[in-house]
Design a protein around this motif. Structure first.
Motif, PDB file in Angstrom:
ATOM      1  N   ASN A 157       0.804  -1.215   0.000  1.00 33.65           N
ATOM      2  CA  ASN A 157       0.000   0.000   0.000  1.00 33.65           C
ATOM      3  C   ASN A 157       0.839   1.267   0.000  1.00 33.65           C
ATOM      4  OD1 ASN A 157      -2.368  -1.446  -0.010  1.00 33.65           O
ATOM      5  ND2 ASN A 157      -2.650  -1.355   2.216  1.00 33.65           N
ATOM      6  N   LEU A 158       2.088   1.162   0.470  1.00 39.03           N
ATOM      7  CA  LEU A 158       2.961   2.329   0.523  1.00 39.03           C
ATOM      8  C   LEU A 158       3.260   2.887  -0.859  1.00 39.03           C
ATOM      9  CD1 LEU A 158       5.572   1.299   3.244  1.00 39.03           C
ATOM     10  CD2 LEU A 158       3.717   2.923   3.474  1.00 39.03           C
ATOM     11  N   LYS A 159       3.107   2.076  -1.879  1.00 33.14           N
ATOM     12  CA  LYS A 159       3.408   2.526  -3.238  1.00 33.14           C
ATOM     13  C   LYS A 159       2.415   3.577  -3.712  1.00 33.14           C
ATOM     14  CE  LYS A 159       5.571  -1.844  -4.613  1.00 33.14           C
ATOM     15  NZ  LYS A 159       5.518  -3.001  -5.545  1.00 33.14           N
ATOM     16  N   ASN A 160       1.211   3.574  -3.144  1.00 36.27           N
ATOM     17  CA  ASN A 160       0.168   4.502  -3.556  1.00 36.27           C
ATOM     18  C   ASN A 160       0.014   5.588  -2.494  1.00 36.27           C
ATOM     19  OD1 ASN A 160      -2.147   5.867  -4.323  1.00 36.27           O
ATOM     20  ND2 ASN A 160      -3.212   4.014  -4.991  1.00 36.27           N
ATOM     21  N   ARG A 191      -2.955   9.167   6.765  1.00 32.97           N
ATOM     22  CA  ARG A 191      -2.494   8.463   7.971  1.00 32.97           C
ATOM     23  C   ARG A 191      -1.022   8.738   8.264  1.00 32.97           C
ATOM     24  NH1 ARG A 191      -2.622   2.974   7.398  1.00 32.97           N
ATOM     25  NH2 ARG A 191      -3.042   2.991   5.164  1.00 32.97           N
ATOM     26  N   ILE A 192      -0.470   9.789   7.658  1.00 33.53           N
ATOM     27  CA  ILE A 192       0.924  10.153   7.901  1.00 33.53           C
ATOM     28  C   ILE A 192       0.982  11.178   9.034  1.00 33.53           C
ATOM     29  CG2 ILE A 192       2.985  11.237   6.934  1.00 33.53           C
ATOM     30  CD1 ILE A 192       2.157  10.189   4.206  1.00 33.53           C
ATOM     31  N   TYR A 193       1.773  10.866  10.062  1.00 28.34           N
ATOM     32  CA  TYR A 193       1.882  11.720  11.242  1.00 28.34           C
ATOM     33  C   TYR A 193       3.350  11.974  11.561  1.00 28.34           C
ATOM     34  CZ  TYR A 193      -3.000  10.363  11.685  1.00 28.34           C
ATOM     35  OH  TYR A 193      -4.334  10.145  11.429  1.00 28.34           O
ATOM     36  N   VAL A 194       3.577  12.824  12.553  1.00 25.55           N
ATOM     37  CA  VAL A 194       4.946  13.200  12.929  1.00 25.55           C
ATOM     38  C   VAL A 194       5.118  13.044  14.429  1.00 25.55           C
ATOM     39  CG1 VAL A 194       4.305  15.635  13.130  1.00 25.55           C
ATOM     40  CG2 VAL A 194       6.697  15.028  12.746  1.00 25.55           C
ATOM     41  N   TYR A 209       5.649   8.891  10.117  1.00 24.54           N
ATOM     42  CA  TYR A 209       5.244   7.485  10.122  1.00 24.54           C
ATOM     43  C   TYR A 209       3.803   7.367   9.634  1.00 24.54           C
ATOM     44  CZ  TYR A 209       2.779   8.719  14.439  1.00 24.54           C
ATOM     45  OH  TYR A 209       1.952   9.312  15.351  1.00 24.54           O
ATOM     46  N   ILE A 210       3.473   6.181   9.152  1.00 23.18           N
ATOM     47  CA  ILE A 210       2.106   5.867   8.749  1.00 23.18           C
ATOM     48  C   ILE A 210       1.473   5.063   9.867  1.00 23.18           C
ATOM     49  CG2 ILE A 210       0.647   4.698   7.053  1.00 23.18           C
ATOM     50  CD1 ILE A 210       2.906   5.093   5.034  1.00 23.18           C
ATOM     51  N   LEU A 211       0.428   5.613  10.463  1.00 21.22           N
ATOM     52  CA  LEU A 211      -0.217   4.966  11.605  1.00 21.22           C
ATOM     53  C   LEU A 211      -0.965   3.712  11.171  1.00 21.22           C
ATOM     54  CD1 LEU A 211      -0.897   5.172  14.646  1.00 21.22           C
ATOM     55  CD2 LEU A 211      -2.960   6.421  13.980  1.00 21.22           C
ATOM     56  N   ALA A 212      -0.642   2.594  11.823  1.00 20.57           N
ATOM     57  CA  ALA A 212      -1.345   1.337  11.559  1.00 20.57           C
ATOM     58  C   ALA A 212      -2.325   1.014  12.677  1.00 20.57           C
ATOM     59  CB  ALA A 212      -0.342   0.193  11.394  1.00 20.57           C
ATOM     60  N   ASP A 213      -1.938   1.330  13.926  1.00 19.93           N
ATOM     61  CA  ASP A 213      -2.782   1.013  15.073  1.00 19.93           C
ATOM     62  C   ASP A 213      -2.380   1.916  16.219  1.00 19.93           C
ATOM     63  OD1 ASP A 213      -4.696  -0.204  16.574  1.00 19.93           O
ATOM     64  OD2 ASP A 213      -3.510  -1.984  17.058  1.00 19.93           O
ATOM     65  N   GLU A 214      -3.235   2.049  17.194  1.00 16.39           N
ATOM     66  CA  GLU A 214      -2.991   2.895  18.348  1.00 16.39           C
ATOM     67  C   GLU A 214      -3.465   2.179  19.601  1.00 16.39           C
ATOM     68  OE1 GLU A 214      -5.373   6.573  19.994  1.00 16.39           O
ATOM     69  OE2 GLU A 214      -4.306   7.103  18.154  1.00 16.39           O
ATOM     70  N   THR A 215      -2.597   2.092  20.601  1.00 14.68           N
ATOM     71  CA  THR A 215      -2.976   1.546  21.895  1.00 14.68           C
ATOM     72  C   THR A 215      -2.960   2.693  22.893  1.00 14.68           C
ATOM     73  OG1 THR A 215      -0.737   1.036  22.703  1.00 14.68           O
ATOM     74  CG2 THR A 215      -1.797  -0.582  21.241  1.00 14.68           C
ATOM     75  N   LEU A 234       2.037   4.187  19.643  1.00 13.44           N
ATOM     76  CA  LEU A 234       1.547   4.210  18.275  1.00 13.44           C
ATOM     77  C   LEU A 234       2.284   3.148  17.480  1.00 13.44           C
ATOM     78  CD1 LEU A 234       1.686   8.078  17.723  1.00 13.44           C
ATOM     79  CD2 LEU A 234      -0.273   6.725  18.436  1.00 13.44           C
ATOM     80  N   LEU A 235       1.546   2.387  16.711  1.00  7.13           N
ATOM     81  CA  LEU A 235       2.143   1.344  15.895  1.00  7.13           C
ATOM     82  C   LEU A 235       2.028   1.753  14.438  1.00  7.13           C
ATOM     83  CD1 LEU A 235       0.526  -1.733  17.685  1.00  7.13           C
ATOM     84  CD2 LEU A 235       2.770  -0.708  18.120  1.00  7.13           C
ATOM     85  N   GLY A 236       3.149   1.734  13.739  1.00  8.45           N
ATOM     86  CA  GLY A 236       3.102   2.141  12.344  1.00  8.45           C
ATOM     87  C   GLY A 236       4.417   1.920  11.634  1.00  8.45           C
ATOM     88  N   VAL A 237       4.459   2.344  10.399  1.00  9.82           N
ATOM     89  CA  VAL A 237       5.640   2.203   9.553  1.00  9.82           C
ATOM     90  C   VAL A 237       6.329   3.565   9.469  1.00  9.82           C
ATOM     91  CG1 VAL A 237       6.471   1.666   7.242  1.00  9.82           C
ATOM     92  CG2 VAL A 237       4.558   0.374   8.203  1.00  9.82           C
ATOM     93  N   GLN A 238       7.591   3.612   9.860  1.00  8.66           N
ATOM     94  CA  GLN A 238       8.327   4.861   9.756  1.00  8.66           C
ATOM     95  C   GLN A 238       8.700   5.115   8.297  1.00  8.66           C
ATOM     96  OE1 GLN A 238      10.467   6.188  13.478  1.00  8.66           O
ATOM     97  NE2 GLN A 238      11.328   4.144  13.216  1.00  8.66           N
TER      98      GLN A 238
END
Length: 215
Positions: free
Chosen positions: A4-7, A14-17, A45-51, A55-59
Motif C-alpha cells: 500500500n505504501l506505493k500509492n 495516515r501520515i503523522y509526525v 510514520y504511517i499509523l497502523a494502530d494505536e494503543t 503508536l504502531l506504524g511504519v516509519q
C-alpha cells in the motif's frame, strides 16, 4: 501494508509526525525521512494502530518520498496537519493532571489529548507563542519524554543555569531509556520566536525558529 505504501493517495491521511532523540537513533535515521530540531529529529510514520501507550506504524524512509515524488516540506506540512487534527494539544497544570495538592509548582504538562508521543506538540504552529503571550514570559521547557514536555514561565534568566542537570536526573531515575527525549533543557524566547537549547550555564547552544515553515 508495504504494498500500500506505493500509492500515496491511500496513505496520505495516515501520515503523522513525532519527536525522537537524534543521537540515540543515529543508525535508523540514516534511512528515514526526518527534520532536525535542535538535538531531536521530527520523524514521519504511517499509523497502523494505536494503543493506550504507543503508536504502531511504519516509519517513512527516504525512498518513499522519492517514489511518491514529494518534497520534505510537502511531507512535513501534510504530517503536521494530520497530527494536529487527530492529536489536539493539551496544556494542563501538574497539580490538576494528578488531581492532588502538589502546591503551586508553576509547571504545566504539554502533550496531546491522548498523551501518546505528544512531545511534538511544542512544534504546533503558534502554540508556544500564544502561551508565552498569555504568560507575558519566556518559557522554560523540560523535554521530559517522547510523550510530553513540561513548561514553566521564566522569571529570571539567571535561573536557567543547571536546568540540564534536572532533565538528566529525571531521565536516569524516572524515564525508560527508549522514551527519553533529550538530556538538555530548552527555552522558548517569545520576542525572537525561537526555541533554544541550553548548556549547563544557561547559555544558548543552538536554536530552532518556530515561525519558519518546517521542512
Amino acid at each position: 501494508m508495504i504494498e500500500n505504501l506505493k500509492n500515496f493517495d491511500t496513505v496520505k491521511e495516515r501520515i503523522y509526525v513525532r519527536l525522537i532523540n537524534r543521537k540515540r537513533n543515529e543508525e535508523q535515521l540514516k534511512h528515514l525521512a526526518f527534520i532536525p530540531v535542535l538535538d531531536l529529529a521530527a520523524v514521519f510514520y504511517i499509523l497502523a494502530d494505536e494503543t493506550e501507550e504507543r503508536l504502531l506504524g511504519v516509519q517513512l524512509r527516504r525512498e518513499y518520498m522519492i517514489h511518491w515524488g514529494i518534497s520534505m516540506s510537502e511531507l512535513a506540512e501534510l504530517a503536521f496537519e494530520n497530527t494536529l487534527r487527530r492529536y489536539p494539544a493539551s496544556c494542563i497544570g501538574l497539580e490538576r493532571l494528578f488531581s492532588i495538592d502538589t502546591g503551586n509548582t508553576g509547571l504545566f504538562v504539554l502533550s496531546n489529548e491522548k498523551n501518546i508521543m505528544g512531545a511534538v506538540v511544542m512544534l504546533y504552529p503558534h502554540l508556544l507563542r500564544k502561551i508565552a503571550e498569555d504568560w507575558r514570559k519566556d518559557i522554560l521547557i523540560f523535554p521530559s519524554s517522547v510523550h510530553e514536555v513540561l513548561l514553566c514561565a521564566v522569571e529570571k534568566e539567571e535561573k536557567l543555569a543547571g536546568m540540564g542537570n534536572i532533565v538528566r536526573g529525571v531521565n536516569a531515575s524516572e524515564v525508560a531509556e527508549e522514551e527519553q527525549l533529550s538530556d538538555f533543557a530548552y527555552c522558548y524566547l517569545r520576542k525572537e520566536g525561537k526555541i533554544i537549547r541550553l548548556d549547563d550555564n544557561g547559555r544558548e547552544i543552538d536554536s530552532f525558529y518556530l515561525e519558519n515553515k518546517i521542512g
